[in-house]
Every structure is written in C-alpha cells, then in structure tokens.
Design a protein around this motif. Structure first.
Motif, short mmCIF file in Angstrom:
data_model
loop_
_atom_site.label_atom_id
_atom_site.label_comp_id
_atom_site.label_asym_id
_atom_site.label_seq_id
_atom_site.Cartn_x
_atom_site.Cartn_y
_atom_site.Cartn_z
N PHE A 51 14.66 -39.63 7.92
CA PHE A 51 14.96 -39.69 6.49
C PHE A 51 13.65 -39.87 5.74
N ALA A 52 13.06 -38.77 5.28
CA ALA A 52 11.76 -38.82 4.60
C ALA A 52 10.79 -39.70 5.38
N SER A 53 10.77 -39.50 6.70
CA SER A 53 10.10 -40.45 7.59
C SER A 53 8.62 -40.63 7.28
N TYR A 54 7.91 -39.54 7.03
CA TYR A 54 6.48 -39.66 6.75
C TYR A 54 6.22 -40.29 5.39
N THR A 55 7.16 -40.16 4.49
CA THR A 55 7.02 -40.75 3.16
C THR A 55 7.39 -42.23 3.17
N VAL A 56 8.52 -42.57 3.77
CA VAL A 56 8.92 -43.97 3.87
C VAL A 56 7.95 -44.73 4.76
N GLY A 57 7.61 -44.14 5.90
CA GLY A 57 6.59 -44.73 6.75
C GLY A 57 7.13 -45.47 7.95
N LEU A 58 6.30 -46.37 8.46
CA LEU A 58 6.54 -46.97 9.76
C LEU A 58 5.81 -48.30 9.84
N MET A 111 2.49 -34.13 5.43
CA MET A 111 2.11 -32.79 4.99
C MET A 111 2.13 -32.65 3.47
N LEU A 112 2.91 -33.47 2.80
CA LEU A 112 3.08 -33.32 1.36
C LEU A 112 1.91 -33.88 0.57
N THR A 113 1.16 -34.80 1.16
CA THR A 113 0.06 -35.44 0.43
C THR A 113 -1.27 -35.40 1.15
N GLU A 114 -1.26 -35.38 2.47
CA GLU A 114 -2.50 -35.48 3.24
C GLU A 114 -3.03 -34.13 3.72
N GLU A 122 -4.06 -39.80 0.29
CA GLU A 122 -3.84 -38.54 -0.42
C GLU A 122 -5.13 -37.73 -0.46
N ALA A 123 -5.01 -36.45 -0.17
CA ALA A 123 -6.17 -35.55 -0.21
C ALA A 123 -6.36 -35.03 -1.63
N SER A 124 -7.58 -34.61 -1.94
CA SER A 124 -7.87 -34.11 -3.27
C SER A 124 -7.94 -32.58 -3.34
N GLY A 125 -8.00 -31.92 -2.17
CA GLY A 125 -8.14 -30.48 -2.19
C GLY A 125 -9.54 -30.06 -2.61
N SER A 126 -9.78 -28.76 -2.64
CA SER A 126 -11.13 -28.30 -2.98
C SER A 126 -11.11 -26.82 -3.37
N TYR A 127 -12.14 -26.43 -4.10
CA TYR A 127 -12.36 -25.02 -4.41
C TYR A 127 -13.79 -24.87 -4.89
N THR A 128 -14.28 -23.64 -4.88
CA THR A 128 -15.61 -23.35 -5.38
C THR A 128 -15.59 -22.03 -6.13
N LEU A 129 -16.34 -21.99 -7.22
CA LEU A 129 -16.42 -20.76 -8.02
C LEU A 129 -17.83 -20.17 -7.89
N ALA A 130 -18.35 -20.26 -6.68
CA ALA A 130 -19.77 -19.92 -6.47
C ALA A 130 -20.08 -18.44 -6.59
N MET A 188 1.74 -31.93 -3.58
CA MET A 188 1.92 -32.73 -4.78
C MET A 188 1.18 -32.11 -5.96
N GLN A 189 0.02 -31.47 -5.70
CA GLN A 189 -0.71 -30.81 -6.78
C GLN A 189 0.07 -29.62 -7.32
N ILE A 190 0.71 -28.86 -6.43
CA ILE A 190 1.53 -27.73 -6.86
C ILE A 190 2.68 -28.22 -7.74
N LEU A 191 3.35 -29.29 -7.31
CA LEU A 191 4.47 -29.83 -8.08
C LEU A 191 4.01 -30.36 -9.44
N GLN A 192 2.89 -31.04 -9.44
CA GLN A 192 2.36 -31.58 -10.70
C GLN A 192 2.01 -30.46 -11.66
N ALA A 193 1.32 -29.44 -11.16
CA ALA A 193 0.95 -28.31 -12.01
C ALA A 193 2.19 -27.59 -12.54
N ALA A 194 3.21 -27.44 -11.67
CA ALA A 194 4.44 -26.75 -12.08
C ALA A 194 5.18 -27.52 -13.17
#
Length: 720
Positions: A184-191, A317-320, A418-426, A445-451
């Motif tokens: 039940f949302a095991s990775y989110t609820v935790g251990l 997977m949803l945040t890390e 939580e990971a921050s993600g990355s990109y470059t416009l080099a 989470m970034q996709i959901l926030q942006a949406a």
C-alpha cells in the motif's frame, strides 16, 4: 651472701615488670586502634563516602532497578483517519521452573506442570506432551521458553493465558510495526527497522514517511526506578521515581485508502500480465496538489518484507529516480512557446525531418506526416514540429520555460532523498532533442507539479503527500496548498488544454486509445528510449519508457493522472493497451467520485464502536447498527479484541474482525481483502502467506481448524 641473695630476688621480679609493661603497651595500642576505627566509622557515617565513592549512591546502584517505559511510535493515517502504519507489540511467553523462586512464601514458579501444559496447549500450537517436555528440561534451569511457538503472540492470546492465573508463567514484549493494508504505497509510506544505536527508540524509520518524520513518530521513552530485592521485587516502602513516556505523534497523509487499494490492484494486474521492468501510477488533486494515490512496481510488503530482498531497489521511483520523460515534455515546451508569443498554430511545416547542427532528426514514425500545421504537432506528437517550435522560441525563452516550470529543482515534497533532475542547454542539438523529452532528466513529482500549472489556469501548486503532522508535544503542523509559481497565463493554459484534447479526440491524435465515451479528457502520451549506462540508448522496442499524462475533466481539471511503463520484457500487446488496463478503470472510478454519483469517501465513514468484553449477540448488534460487517475468530462467547480498534474511522461495510475468548481457530476468509487477512494475522499473532491479487478465494487451513505455528496460505483472485 646477703648481697647476692638480693640481686637474685630483683632479677626474679623483672619478668613480672616486663609483662606489666607489655600489657600496658598492648592496651594502649588497642585503644589507639579502636579510636582510629571509631573515628573512621564516624567519618564514613557523617561524610557518607569511602575512597571517594558515595555509599548511598553505591547502595542504590546495587539495589535500584530501572525499568524503561516504552513510548508508542505514532501512527501514519490516510486522509479519512484510517491507519496505514501503527504501533503494535508481540509477546514471548516463558515459564520459571526454579523451586527456590518465592516471595513471602508465595511460589512464583510452575507448581503444576500438567495443568500448565493443558492450559497452554489451548493457545500455543504445541501439544500438551510437547509443553511438558519444555517444562521438564534434563538440566537444571531457572526458566524455559517454548521455541518459535511461544513467540509473536498477540495481546489477546496473552490476556487469555493470564486469566488462567498459572504460577510461573510470564511474558516479555517486543515493539513492532503493523501495516494493516500490506502492499500500500509502500515506498511512500516507508518502513521501520530495529534501532541498533539507540535502545530508547527500538524502531527507526528507514524509508518514506517513516524516515522523513521519524522524529515526530518516534516518541520518547520514560522510566521507573525503585529499590528491589535479590529477586527483583520492590522493597517495602521503597521510593519510586517515574518519568512518563511520551508517545509519538501522528502523520496524516493525503492518500485515499480506497483509491490507493484500487490503484495497487491495477498495477499488480499489469505487472503480472506484461512483466515490464517497472510500472508507476500517481493520482493528484489538480487544484490542491494532494497526492490521492501513488504506487509502483516492483514493490514490497512492509509487514513481511516480502519483495524487498537482496538486490531490490530501496528507491522511491516517484521522487528519487530521474529519467528522460519523452514526449510528455512537449506539453511544457508548447506552453513556453505560446507564452513567449512565438507559436504559429496555422503555419505549415514539412514533418519528414529537420537538420540541427549537422544532426538529422526525424519523427517517431521515421517518415513524418507530410505538410501539417504546427497546431497538430502536439496531438500527433511530432518530434520535428516540436524542434521547430523550440527553435522559434529561442534559447533564452526555452531556458526560462524550464526554470519557471520547476525542472532541475526539487519540488519540496515531504519525502526523503528527493532528486532535483538536470538538464543543459549547452549546444543546439541538446536544445533540440529536449523539445521531445531527451537530454533532460526529471522526476515524476516535477511532471505532476508542472502539469498543475496547465490544469490551474497558469497557477502551479506543489505536490503534497502530508496534510497534517501532530508532534509528541501536541503541536500541530498543517501543510496547506502551496503555490510555487505562475509559469504561464490562463490563456496559455487554455490553449495547451485544447491541444491536449485533440490528442484524445482527433483521429490523428496519439491518445485515441484512451478516449472514454462522454468524458472530457486532455492528455499527452510519451515514448522515450532508455539510456544505456555505457552511452547512447538501449536498442529495441522493449527498451522504452511509455507514459500517459491526463487532466480530467478537461474543462476544469480536478485530477491529474500520470502513468509510466518501462522496458516491457514480455509484451504481448501494445504499450497503450497495457497502460489503458490501468487508466480506463482508474479514471472511471475517479470521475464517479467527482460527479457525486455515489457518496463521497468522507460521508461513507463511520466510527467503529467498542465491543471488547461484549457477548457475541450484543457485539453483533452494535456493529450491524453502524453498517459494519463482522468476522468471528475462535470458539468463545465473548469478544476479547477487535480490529479496527474502537474509535477509529472505517468505511461503511468494512469488516471488523473479532477475537473471542475460545480456542484460536481459523475462520472462513472467502471474499476477504488482503487488508482483512493482515488484520487477522495481527490479532492472532500467526503467520499468513498471501498469494495473488484481488479477494480471498482459497485457504490452506480449513475453517474451524486450530491455528498452529505453520504459515497459512491464502490465495487471492480478481473478480470481474
């Protein structure tokens, strides 16, 4: 002669004189020694210390006994107050058999082994003969235990044994954690795991909310100190010093238990059928950012640790996890172009290919769609079209778009690591392929926030998994809706939603598979190649990430649904079919709740009454009055324990499991949910092995049989 005689007489008196002087000296020495002892004794009595050691403290240390008062770890609950993770205890039984163990003439050891064995055989999965063997060891012992059969006993079992008042029978308790819903949302609820570094906190959170809010959930142990005798019993009139334990607080999540359980069932079905490397699903309230349901596969059962073996990822997977999202990114690039005023919806372009800095970029179908307007670039998911749109937008506007939508930045959701993600416009090529979701790493989470910015007329809200935290001190922290930006205007958001509608509704849209008759949906599909750790991308259609982002209803979105499916290893149908096996029933459930076709989850909740110590008839009547189902465990005529506990919230029609005072027997669990079977395991202290998904269809132990030490296998099947 006379002189000689006198000298002899004087010499004869010398021994008497010597003895006298010796006696005087001995007496004086004795007096001095006695005075020294008296002085020393007086000093010790007055000062109270010897060789810098405080005698009172030393005495207290020898006879004082400090007993810890264990704090309860706080609960994690869903939005309606139902327990997701809660404190529990299991018990181990032992018997004192040393006949010298008495107090004030009272025998504190097993006095009647035959009677004791007969009583214990009713509650332990051991025969009377086996228990007698434990009670009669070949070598002298102060106490004995009963192997695995005497461990992990429930509170109800302990109470029943204690009612027999068996001399010499005692219990030790161990803190544990109950996750009544299983997977039940095991990775989110935790251990939680045993804490090896701090004995005052036997459990420590190591994942998810259990870790993020460990300080608030843990509580603080108390203690009780008193002087005891050699047997550990408190001395008469001994002073008792007590510091009460402070129990842990409560974390209230935004999760909806009913919806979460449904999502878990759907994810398991797809995982079993298509055997992909991973699949995820998230439902977010578009207006508030509340995560209503979130799941992933592979996953694990936090109660049994099944699924979290060696080599299994501990990452959420949803945040890390970060990944290249593919064509879903086209939504936000299009929004940036519209916002910057560079989007030309009615201008036509050749969709066959585009060259960027010597690199040829083709559409996903390799041939393109001929001459089409830019208004069809998103619905058709045209890579070439999106590259042109991003180029027209310019590097500065592209960078602003990514920043304003929050990519490359943590969302701040209350989950660890939580990971921050990355990109470059080099370079130009990187900027070009980012138009369709390559060379940019994001989190879900970034996709959901942006949406949320598209769904909320340009207002972007932070994803939330927690609504309220109550600290052990009683301080309440509320996590409210948090606006984190306005990347686009309401007009831009409206235009993007119109484009996303075409993805579902137009015959050329890539999302026509997901259309639901009579339902207004806005969607974007995505397909991305999976990067090769050695460089480039993994080859083949099975090495892809397929995704679906949906806003519903499109006219005024209430829900954002985001699904991903990665690396299908045994795909027997298109990825769209697999994702639709999750999306269609999930969206149908969501829209039914939103339309008011049925009662809302809150209105279906009732308070579970207290029926402990009630007779069977009275308990049944009280539960029926609350529209709650009931299941009896055991052969007794009185209720000794119940789950859910009295005072908690439960859905109408939910099953309350009742443990009676009789012998512990196996009930008929046909039609039970996994949550109900796990409650049965908690009440009885017995081991259950759960197989399959859905509802219980078979059990390895026949109903009415005595629950023993062997695990009981319960098989679950889905129902149409």
């Amino acid at each position: 002669m006379t002189k000689i005689a006198k000298k002899r007489q004087m010499r004869a008196r010398h021994p008497e004189r010597n003895r006298k002087w010796f006696g005087i000296i001995l007496f004086c020495l004795t007096v001095v020694a006695l005075l020294a002892f008296v002085c020393r004794f007086a000093y010790v009595a007055i000062v109270g210390s010897v060789d810098s050691k405080n005698l009172a403290a030393y005495r207290d240390s020898q006879y004082a006994r400090t007993v810890p008062l264990q704090a309860k770890r706080g609960s994690i609950i869903d939005r309606n107050g139902q327990a997701i993770a809660e404190d529990a205890s299991t018990y181990t039984i032992y018997a004192v058999i040393d006949k010298h163990y008495t107090k004030a003439g009272k025998k504190l050891y097993v006095t009647n082994k035959a009677k004791t064995a007969a009583v214990l055989a009713k509650y332990l999965p051991l025969s009377k003969e086996k228990i007698l063997a434990y009670l009669s060891p070949k070598q002298a012992a102060f106490q004995v235990e009963f192997g695995a059969a005497g461990t992990r006993l429930s509170l109800a079992t302990r109470k029943e044994i204690e009612k027999a008042h068996l001399p010499g029978i005692n219990f030790t308790d161990s803190p544990s954690r109950l996750y009544p819903n299983g997977v039940f949302a095991s990775y989110t609820v935790g251990l939680t795991q045993a804490n090896a570094t701090d004995k005052n906190q036997p459990l420590v959170g190591v994942m998810g909310l259990e870790k993020e809010f460990n300080a608030q959930l843990a509580g603080t142990n108390g203690y009780q100190t008193a002087q005891v005798d050699n047997y550990g019993y408190r001395l008469p009139r001994a002073k008792v010093k007590t510091k009460a334990a402070r129990n842990g607080g409560t974390v209230k999540t935004t999760l909806d238990s009913s919806l979460q359980s449904y999502l878990e069932t759907l994810l398991s079905g797809v995982q079993t059928k298509y055997k992909q490397q991973s699949v995820t699903g998230v439902v977010m309230n578009a207006k508030t950012g509340e995560i209503l349901a979130a799941g992933q596969r592979p996953t694990f059962d936090p109660g049994t640790m099944e699924g979290l073996g060696k080599g299994t990822s501990w990452q959420n997977m949803l945040t890390e996890d970060t990944y290249e999202p593919g064509s879903v990114m086209k939504v936000f690039n299009l929004a940036g172009a519209i916002q910057s005023g560079t989007f030309q919806p009615n201008t036509y372009y050749n969709s066959s290919m585009v060259r960027v800095a010597g690199t040829t970029i083709r559409d996903w179908n390799h041939v393109g769609f001929g001459e089409i307007p830019y208004s069809q670039a998103l619905p058709r998911s045209s890579n070439v079209g999106m590259v042109h749109i991003v180029q027209q937008m310019g590097a500065a506007n592209q960078a602003k778009t990514l920043k304003d939508f929050g990519f490359g930045q943590k969302t701040g959701i209350t989950l660890p690591n939580e990971a921050s993600g990355s990109y470059t416009l080099a370079n130009p090529v990187t900027r070009a392929v980012m138009a369709y979701g390559q060379s940019v790493n994001v989190t879900q989470m970034q996709i959901l926030q942006a949406a949320s910015a598209i769904a909320n007329k340009g207002t972007m809200v932070q994803p939330r998994i927690v609504s309220q935290v109550t600290a052990p001190s009683g301080k309440v922290t509320t996590y409210k809706r948090q606006v984190v930006g306005h990347p686009v205007s309401a007009a831009t958001a409206k235009t993007v939603i119109a484009e996303m509608r075409d993805t579902i509704n137009q015959p050329y849209g890539t999302g026509v598979t997901y259309k639901i008759a009579g339902v207004d949906l806005a969607a974007k599909t995505g397909t991305a190649n999976v990067p090769n750790p050695k460089g480039g991308y993994l080859p083949g259609a099975t090495n892809q990430l397929h995704s679906l982002l949906v806003l519903a209803p499109a006219s005024d979105p209430e829900f954002i649904v985001y699904l991903t499916l990665k690396q299908n290893t045994a795909m027997t149908a298109p990825a769209t079919t697999a994702l639709n096996d999750i999306f269609h029933p999930l969206m149908t459930r969501l829209l039914a709740l939103n339309s008011g076709a049925g009662a809302s989850p809150a209105s279906q909740m009732v308070t579970v009454p207290a029926v402990t110590n009630d007779g069977l008839t009275k308990a049944s009547a009280r539960l029926t009055e609350k529209m709650l189902a009931q299941a009896l465990v055991g052969t007794g005529n009185r209720i000794v324990q119940q789950l859910p506990a009295a005072g908690t919230q439960a859905l109408r029609g939910a099953r309350v499991i009742l443990l009676t005072n009789g012998a512990m027997t196996m009930p008929d669990v046909s039609g039970w949910s996994k949550s109900d079977v796990l409650k049965l395991a908690q009440l009885t202290g017995r081991k259950f092995k759960l197989q399959g998904e859905g509802y219980a269809s078979a059990q390895s132990l026949k109903a009415g049989s005595l629950l023993g030490d062997d695990p009981v296998t319960v098989t679950f099947q889905k129902t149409d």
